[in-house]
Design a protein around this motif. Structure first.
Motif: not given
Length: 325
Positions: A108-111, A223-225, A253-257
């Motif tokens: 998610g950081c890279l996204l 990112a990814e929090v 903000m990004t995240l991974e489901k």
């Protein structure tokens, strides 16, 4: 069910990115990864001092006619080829306990780094705060364009690592952006200003001037929090406080489901993501002293500049605040 903070977690970024393992100690990071990435074409010239390029052997006055050398042979001209590549070097951990996941680099950081590059004109000369900055990769990418980046997280080790990585990439960053690494504890953000940080080092403790800088940012990154309900609650509480103060702000903000199989439901579920959705709905319904919030998911169809697996469970969200006069 309570989470077991002793369980080790491992990011899969290393699957896609070559890395070098350092001698492992309990007190320091143990891996160096060199993240190769490309630049959007319109920033190629701007950042060209750090980019290797193939020498242009074409004639600038060439109007399409054939050129000949002194021996009468045709001079073959070619279009200059620019590699348009940069490298960010990051020291980090390969595997950590759940409470120390900020010492790893996540997809998610890279996204989010990709999105900053894609939207670089918006970040140009802006003031940015990175919430939960981890080892500083997103902050560094934002620093290629921003006027200032306030890099925030919790814990001496992670703050030192962010500071070290920013220094490590100083030749790439130059002097145009000001970086400040400070501790910001979301669990304490709504309390007195002197309680925002437990940092033992004075250089990581926020001063009154730092709080002025925090209030004055226009762009927020995270990112990814989203992985723990309590931290998600604290994150949204912090976002509400930050974005209720002028000027109006935008958060990306990004995240991974992340999906897990639930024995109780006999189905695949994503508790952390479901809790995130609930907090988003609460934020949308909130009207706080003339402040309203707008949230939307951003399509991830922009170009990919870093190497990683941009799969369907990686998401990008935008939150904006509107302040009435």
């Amino acid at each position: 069910m309570e989470r077991d903070v002793s369980d080790k977690v491992l990011s899969d970024v290393h699957v896609f990115t070559p890395h070098e393992t350092l001698p492992d100690t309990d007190e320091s990071v143990n891996t160096v990864t060199r993240f190769n990435f490309s630049l959007p074409p319109d920033v190629q010239r701007e950042l060209s001092p750090g980019i290797s390029s193939e020498k242009d052997t074409s004639n600038p006055d060439d109007d399409g006619e054939l050129l000949f050398d002194e021996d009468g042979d045709v001079v073959v001209t070619r279009k200059p080829v620019t590699e348009n590549k940069l490298v960010i070097t990051i020291e980090h951990m390969m595997e950590t306990k759940l409470d120390d996941v900020g010492l790893q680099v996540w997809q998610g950081c890279l996204l989010l780094c990709d999105f900053v590059l894609h939207l670089h004109t918006k970040f140009k000369a802006s003031r940015v705060v990175d919430l939960g900055a981890g080892v500083g990769l997103t902050s560094i990418v934002a620093g290629l364009f921003a006027e200032s980046v306030l890099v925030t997280d919790v814990g001496e080790m992670i703050l030192r690592t962010s500071e070290s990585n920013i220094a490590l990439n100083k030749p790439l960053l130059g002097e145009d952006c000001t970086f400040l690494v400070k501790e910001l504890n979301w669990l304490k953000f709504c309390g007195p200003k002197d309680s925002y940080s437990d940092a033992r080092s004075s250089r990581f403790q926020m001063t009154e001037d730092d709080h002025t800088l925090l209030d004055g940012v226009s762009l927020i990154l995270a990112a990814e929090v989203i992985y723990d309900p309590d931290l998600t609650d604290a994150f949204f509480s912090t976002v509400k406080q930050l974005m209720s103060r002028p000027p109006a702000k935008t958060l990306y903000m990004t995240l991974e489901k992340r999906l897990v199989f639930s024995l109780a439901d006999l189905d695949v579920v994503s508790p952390a993501y479901e809790h995130f959705q609930e907090k988003m709905e609460e934020l949308l319904a909130l009207s706080l002293d003339g402040v309203t919030f707008h949230c939307c998911q951003v399509p991830c169809d922009f170009p990919q500049y870093f190497t990683y697996d941009r799969h369907k469970h990686l998401e990008l969200w935008q939150i904006t605040s509107s302040l009435s006069d």
